[in-house]
Design an enzyme around this catalytic site. Sequence first.
Site: not given
Ligand code: URA
Length: 241
Positions: A108
């Site tokens: 993310d």
């Molecule tokens: N879990 C998350 O919260 N964010 C990510 O980017 C990957 C796994």
Amino acid sequence: MGEIVRLQKYIAMCGTASRRNAEVMIQNGRVSVNGKRIKEMGVKVEIGADKVSVDGREIKIPQKKYYIMLNKPVGYVSAVTDQFERPTVVDLVKNDIHTRIFPVGRLDYNTEGLLLLTNDGDFSYRVTHPKFRVSKTYIAMLKGGITVSGLQKLRRGVKLDDGFSVSPAKVEIISAENGHVAAEVIIHEGHNRQVRRMFEAVGSEVKELKRVKIGKIELGNLPLGRWRHLTSHEVNYLMNV
Ligand code: URA
């Protein structure tokens, strides 16, 4: 528009025959373009648009495959393009890689660390589909720590805010100093913001998140925002986990 080349050159680029032998194939009526048999010399084709067949079987130019490891910084979208025109992870490699590559799964916007990029759909499928059980290892910095029962729940598998039950995770506290708690989390699934939402489900908050490993492939000391090619050994390993 794709590059336009002579038919015999196209056949050679596909690795089907040498240019000379390709000419003979054409003269012998073995080659068709878009379903139409070609027997005369001088025909050209557009790469990526025209369909060339030899003896009724389509031939294609083998595409060079790219397998890249990037240390994604916070503030980049894991996509090829972004509807809000934010910088994407592909922007970080596109000066050097001049073919369409895409991220393998997602990190993310606010998460950093190990992200793979490729133009090989099979590779992406092998690494991301939970049935292949390729582990993803994260370091989560927690705001305010976590309770013992919170840890136990994560290890048994929790229900996320959308009702989805995630599988049990391996979670270990790796440091706790001056109120800063760092946990190592290993999961095999890839739901949207899964690690952050798992901690939310047990009343904790992830302040910073970094992915450090996919299977046994480690980010190591690759600097933030930099990338490298995977070795053939690493690619083979991920294809066969
Ligand atoms: N879990 C998350 O919260 N964010 C990510 O980017 C990957 C796994």
